[in-house]
Design a protein around this motif. Structure first.
Motif, PDB file in Angstrom:
ATOM      1  N   VAL A 181      83.505   5.407  90.313  1.00 32.43           N
ATOM      2  CA  VAL A 181      83.783   3.917  90.176  1.00 32.43           C
ATOM      3  C   VAL A 181      83.125   2.971  90.892  1.00 32.43           C
ATOM      4  O   VAL A 181      82.928   2.960  91.960  1.00 32.43           O
ATOM      5  CB  VAL A 181      85.465   3.646  90.313  1.00 32.43           C
ATOM      6  CG1 VAL A 181      85.880   2.128  90.145  1.00 32.43           C
ATOM      7  CG2 VAL A 181      86.260   4.714  89.724  1.00 32.43           C
ATOM      8  N   LEU A 182      82.439   1.995  89.929  1.00 32.59           N
ATOM      9  CA  LEU A 182      81.592   0.955  90.636  1.00 32.59           C
ATOM     10  C   LEU A 182      82.130  -0.499  89.988  1.00 32.59           C
ATOM     11  O   LEU A 182      82.409  -0.525  88.667  1.00 32.59           O
ATOM     12  CB  LEU A 182      80.342   1.241  90.176  1.00 32.59           C
ATOM     13  CG  LEU A 182      79.794   2.648  90.925  1.00 32.59           C
ATOM     14  CD1 LEU A 182      78.239   3.053  90.407  1.00 32.59           C
ATOM     15  CD2 LEU A 182      79.423   2.571  92.424  1.00 32.59           C
ATOM     16  N   PRO A 183      81.677  -1.522  90.788  1.00 30.95           N
ATOM     17  CA  PRO A 183      81.831  -2.866  90.392  1.00 30.95           C
ATOM     18  C   PRO A 183      80.715  -3.188  89.421  1.00 30.95           C
ATOM     19  O   PRO A 183      79.525  -3.041  89.570  1.00 30.95           O
ATOM     20  CB  PRO A 183      81.983  -3.591  91.766  1.00 30.95           C
ATOM     21  CG  PRO A 183      81.133  -2.857  92.326  1.00 30.95           C
ATOM     22  CD  PRO A 183      81.280  -1.483  92.134  1.00 30.95           C
ATOM     23  N   VAL A 184      81.234  -4.231  88.465  1.00 34.49           N
ATOM     24  CA  VAL A 184      80.173  -4.782  87.458  1.00 34.49           C
ATOM     25  C   VAL A 184      79.207  -5.940  88.293  1.00 34.49           C
ATOM     26  O   VAL A 184      79.897  -6.432  89.304  1.00 34.49           O
ATOM     27  CB  VAL A 184      80.877  -5.166  86.171  1.00 34.49           C
ATOM     28  CG1 VAL A 184      81.768  -6.378  86.622  1.00 34.49           C
ATOM     29  CG2 VAL A 184      79.824  -5.749  85.070  1.00 34.49           C
ATOM     30  N   ILE A 249      77.887  13.547  83.982  1.00 37.98           N
ATOM     31  CA  ILE A 249      78.067  12.552  85.032  1.00 37.98           C
ATOM     32  C   ILE A 249      78.821  11.404  84.326  1.00 37.98           C
ATOM     33  O   ILE A 249      78.578  11.077  83.244  1.00 37.98           O
ATOM     34  CB  ILE A 249      76.730  11.870  85.502  1.00 37.98           C
ATOM     35  CG1 ILE A 249      75.819  12.944  86.137  1.00 37.98           C
ATOM     36  CG2 ILE A 249      76.775  10.788  86.350  1.00 37.98           C
ATOM     37  CD1 ILE A 249      74.304  12.649  86.147  1.00 37.98           C
ATOM     38  N   ALA A 250      79.947  10.893  84.984  1.00 39.81           N
ATOM     39  CA  ALA A 250      80.657   9.653  84.250  1.00 39.81           C
ATOM     40  C   ALA A 250      80.767   8.812  85.377  1.00 39.81           C
ATOM     41  O   ALA A 250      81.087   8.896  86.582  1.00 39.81           O
ATOM     42  CB  ALA A 250      82.155  10.397  84.124  1.00 39.81           C
ATOM     43  N   ILE A 251      80.497   7.548  85.133  1.00 42.39           N
ATOM     44  CA  ILE A 251      80.542   6.254  85.773  1.00 42.39           C
ATOM     45  C   ILE A 251      81.355   5.168  85.139  1.00 42.39           C
ATOM     46  O   ILE A 251      81.096   4.854  83.897  1.00 42.39           O
ATOM     47  CB  ILE A 251      79.203   5.750  85.923  1.00 42.39           C
ATOM     48  CG1 ILE A 251      78.349   6.740  86.724  1.00 42.39           C
ATOM     49  CG2 ILE A 251      79.345   4.527  86.801  1.00 42.39           C
ATOM     50  CD1 ILE A 251      77.163   6.015  87.170  1.00 42.39           C
ATOM     51  N   ARG A 252      82.399   4.737  85.843  1.00 40.38           N
ATOM     52  CA  ARG A 252      83.487   3.695  85.285  1.00 40.38           C
ATOM     53  C   ARG A 252      83.134   2.534  85.883  1.00 40.38           C
ATOM     54  O   ARG A 252      83.112   2.421  86.919  1.00 40.38           O
ATOM     55  CB  ARG A 252      84.882   4.353  85.385  1.00 40.38           C
ATOM     56  CG  ARG A 252      85.965   3.335  84.743  1.00 40.38           C
ATOM     57  CD  ARG A 252      87.297   3.689  85.090  1.00 40.38           C
ATOM     58  NE  ARG A 252      88.056   5.058  84.709  1.00 40.38           N
ATOM     59  CZ  ARG A 252      88.213   5.212  83.337  1.00 40.38           C
ATOM     60  NH1 ARG A 252      88.413   3.924  82.760  1.00 40.38           N
ATOM     61  NH2 ARG A 252      88.720   6.206  83.143  1.00 40.38           N
ATOM     62  N   VAL A 253      82.605   1.516  85.204  1.00 44.83           N
ATOM     63  CA  VAL A 253      82.225   0.259  85.679  1.00 44.83           C
ATOM     64  C   VAL A 253      83.406  -0.811  85.483  1.00 44.83           C
ATOM     65  O   VAL A 253      83.765  -0.991  84.282  1.00 44.83           O
ATOM     66  CB  VAL A 253      80.961  -0.370  85.179  1.00 44.83           C
ATOM     67  CG1 VAL A 253      80.562  -1.655  85.816  1.00 44.83           C
ATOM     68  CG2 VAL A 253      79.841   0.533  85.398  1.00 44.83           C
ATOM     69  N   VAL A 254      83.694  -1.345  86.436  1.00 42.92           N
ATOM     70  CA  VAL A 254      84.994  -2.190  86.611  1.00 42.92           C
ATOM     71  C   VAL A 254      84.829  -3.491  87.174  1.00 42.92           C
ATOM     72  O   VAL A 254      83.728  -3.818  87.802  1.00 42.92           O
ATOM     73  CB  VAL A 254      86.454  -1.593  86.987  1.00 42.92           C
ATOM     74  CG1 VAL A 254      86.699  -0.337  86.280  1.00 42.92           C
ATOM     75  CG2 VAL A 254      85.996  -1.319  88.463  1.00 42.92           C
ATOM     76  N   SER A 255      85.832  -4.613  87.118  1.00 44.22           N
ATOM     77  CA  SER A 255      85.756  -5.504  87.757  1.00 44.22           C
ATOM     78  C   SER A 255      85.596  -5.346  89.216  1.00 44.22           C
ATOM     79  O   SER A 255      85.915  -4.383  89.565  1.00 44.22           O
ATOM     80  CB  SER A 255      86.604  -6.519  87.377  1.00 44.22           C
ATOM     81  OG  SER A 255      88.061  -6.172  87.679  1.00 44.22           O
ATOM     82  N   GLU A 256      85.318  -6.406  90.181  1.00 45.74           N
ATOM     83  CA  GLU A 256      85.264  -6.112  91.479  1.00 45.74           C
ATOM     84  C   GLU A 256      86.879  -6.128  91.959  1.00 45.74           C
ATOM     85  O   GLU A 256      86.818  -5.360  93.041  1.00 45.74           O
ATOM     86  CB  GLU A 256      84.533  -7.465  91.952  1.00 45.74           C
ATOM     87  CG  GLU A 256      84.391  -7.296  93.414  1.00 45.74           C
ATOM     88  CD  GLU A 256      83.370  -8.284  94.140  1.00 45.74           C
ATOM     89  OE1 GLU A 256      83.201  -8.340  95.488  1.00 45.74           O
ATOM     90  OE2 GLU A 256      83.141  -9.258  93.693  1.00 45.74           O
ATOM     91  N   ASP A 257      87.494  -6.833  91.496  1.00 45.51           N
ATOM     92  CA  ASP A 257      88.885  -6.544  92.241  1.00 45.51           C
ATOM     93  C   ASP A 257      89.347  -5.410  91.784  1.00 45.51           C
ATOM     94  O   ASP A 257      89.947  -4.754  92.856  1.00 45.51           O
ATOM     95  CB  ASP A 257      89.923  -7.752  91.418  1.00 45.51           C
ATOM     96  CG  ASP A 257      89.367  -9.218  91.797  1.00 45.51           C
ATOM     97  OD1 ASP A 257      88.756  -9.565  93.175  1.00 45.51           O
ATOM     98  OD2 ASP A 257      89.897 -10.001  91.111  1.00 45.51           O
ATOM     99  N   LYS A 258      89.157  -4.739  90.564  1.00 48.32           N
ATOM    100  CA  LYS A 258      89.553  -3.418  90.326  1.00 48.32           C
ATOM    101  C   LYS A 258      88.999  -2.344  91.185  1.00 48.32           C
ATOM    102  O   LYS A 258      89.773  -1.335  91.513  1.00 48.32           O
ATOM    103  CB  LYS A 258      89.545  -3.331  88.906  1.00 48.32           C
ATOM    104  CG  LYS A 258      90.570  -3.906  87.622  1.00 48.32           C
ATOM    105  CD  LYS A 258      90.269  -3.353  86.501  1.00 48.32           C
ATOM    106  CE  LYS A 258      91.212  -3.909  85.688  1.00 48.32           C
ATOM    107  NZ  LYS A 258      91.003  -5.352  85.392  1.00 48.32           N
ATOM    108  N   TYR A 259      87.769  -2.549  91.360  1.00 49.20           N
ATOM    109  CA  TYR A 259      86.890  -1.628  92.148  1.00 49.20           C
ATOM    110  C   TYR A 259      87.461  -1.662  93.541  1.00 49.20           C
ATOM    111  O   TYR A 259      87.898  -0.540  94.075  1.00 49.20           O
ATOM    112  CB  TYR A 259      85.615  -1.991  92.119  1.00 49.20           C
ATOM    113  CG  TYR A 259      84.765  -1.391  93.175  1.00 49.20           C
ATOM    114  CD1 TYR A 259      84.339  -0.014  93.162  1.00 49.20           C
ATOM    115  CD2 TYR A 259      84.289  -2.203  94.392  1.00 49.20           C
ATOM    116  CE1 TYR A 259      83.704   0.695  94.163  1.00 49.20           C
ATOM    117  CE2 TYR A 259      83.655  -1.501  95.399  1.00 49.20           C
ATOM    118  CZ  TYR A 259      83.321  -0.029  95.193  1.00 49.20           C
ATOM    119  OH  TYR A 259      82.529   0.577  96.190  1.00 49.20           O
TER     120      TYR A 259
END
Length: 295
Positions: A181-184, A249-259
Motif C-alpha cells: 500500500v502506497l500513497p499517490v 506483485i500487487a501494489i495498491r495506490v491510495v490517497s495519503e490519508d488512507k495510506y
C-alpha cells in the motif's frame, strides 16, 4: 507528441473501462499498459518514437531485397557488374545510420538519466526481498519496529475469506494475500534484493515503468511516483524456478490519508487494516483501477 499520446491512452482507458473502472489487457492487445507514472509515459512515447524509424527502415530493406532478387538474378543479369566502389552510396550508408542512431540516442539517454536519477528525499522507502516464490516487504522509517509482511499468490479457495472474489479487480494468478500500500503523488524509493541463499529474481511493475533485478547479496535501488490511485499488478520477471509464474506483485495506490490510516492500523493488526482499506476503496468504483502484467 508526448501530450497527444498521453491523451490518447487516457481515452482508450475510459472507452474500455469495465464496471469497476479497471484497465485490463484486451484480446489481441499489442500496446504497452496505460502509464501510471511520468517515467512510464516517457517509455511509451519513446516506443512510438522509435517505430517512426523502425517501420520505414524495415520496409526500405524489404524493397531493396525484392529489387535485388528480381533485377539482379542470374537469368536477367548474366554478366554481373564489376563495380567495386560508389562514393555516393558509401557516403549515404555511412552518414544515414549515424544520423538515425543520433536521433535515437539523445532521447534514449535522456530517458535513462530520468530513470537512474534517484530522488534525494523520497517520501516512502520500501524494501522488497524476493525468495522462491514470494515477496517480503519492509517499510523503512515507520517506527522502532518496521512494518514487514510476506506477500503470496492468492489461491482460489482463499478468495472468499479474503474478500477478493471479484476477478475483475483481483485477477486469477495475479492477486495476492497482502498488497503493498502506497500513497499517490509521492516519491517512493524501492530497495530490491533476494535472500542470501536464493536465486536471482526481478521486481517488475509495467504501469510504473520499472524493472530491476533482485540479486542475492546485492541491494539494487529504483523509484517511482504514481499519479493516479488504483490496484496495479506486476510479476517476477527473471526465471527463478518451477513457480516463477506464480510470484505476482500487487501494489495498491491510495490517497495519503488512507495510506496513513492503513499504516497506523497495520502496525498492530495487518488483516484488519487491509479489510478497512478494501472497504474504503473497493466500494468506490471509480477508485479501483487495475493494470495487469501478462507475460
Amino acid at each position: 507528441m508526448k501530450k497527444a499520446y498521453a491523451a490518447l491512452t487516457a481515452l482508450v482507458c475510459l472507452l474500455f473501462a469495465s464496471g469497476s473502472f479497471a484497465d485490463q489487457p484486451l484480446p489481441w492487445q499489442a500496446t504497452l499498459q496505460p502509464a501510471a507514472t511520468q517515467i512510464m509515459r516517457e517509455i511509451s512515447w519513446f516506443e512510438q518514437y522509435t517505430l517512426w524509424f523502425i517501420v520505414p527502415i524495415t520496409l526500405f530493406v524489404l524493397v531493396l531485397l525484392i529489387v535485388v532478387c528480381f533485377k539482379f538474378r542470374a537469368s536477367a543479369n548474366p554478366v554481373p557488374s564489376k563495380t567495386s566502389h560508389n562514393t555516393i552510396i558509401e557516403v549515404i550508408w555511412t552518414v544515414g545510420p549515424v544520423l538515425i542512431l543520433l536521433l535515437l540516442a539523445v532521447p534514449s539517454f535522456n530517458l535513462l538519466t530520468a530513470q537512474l536519477t534517484l530522488p534525494e528525499n523520497p517520501d516512502v522507502t520500501l524494501k522488497a526481498t524476493a525468495t522462491q516464490w514470494q515477496w517480503n516487504y519492509e517499510y523503512a522509517g515507520t517506527g522502532e519496529t518496521p512494518l514487514t509482511f510476506d506477500s503470496y499468490l492468492l489461491k482460489d479457495p482463499d478468495r472468499a475469506a479474503a474478500g477478493k472474489v471479484d476477478l475483475a479487480t483481483y485477477p486469477r494468478l495475479l492477486a495476492v494475500d497482502n498488497e503493498v500500500v502506497l500513497p499517490v503523488n509521492k516519491t517512493v524509493r524501492v530497495l530490491v534484493t533476494a535472500a542470501p541463499t536464493d536465486v536471482i529474481h526481478a521486481f517488475a511493475m509495467p504501469s510504473f515503468g520499472i524493472k530491476i533485478d533482485a540479486v542475492p547479496g546485492r541491494l539494487n535501488e529504483t523509484w517511482f511516483k504514481t499519479e493516479r490511485e488504483g490496484l496495479f499488478y506486476g510479476q517476477c520477471s527473471e526465471l527463478c524456478g518451477k513457480d516463477h509464474a506464480y510470484m505476482p506483485i500487487a501494489i495498491r495506490v491510495v490517497s495519503e490519508d488512507k495510506y496513513k490510516q492503513w499504516l497506523t492500523a497495520a502496525a498492530s493488526d495487518l488483516p484488519g487494516a487491509y479489510k478497512a482499506l478494501m472497504a474504503a476503496t473497493d466500494g468506490q468504483a471509480k477508485t479501483v483501477d487495475v493494470a495487469e502484467n501478462v507475460q
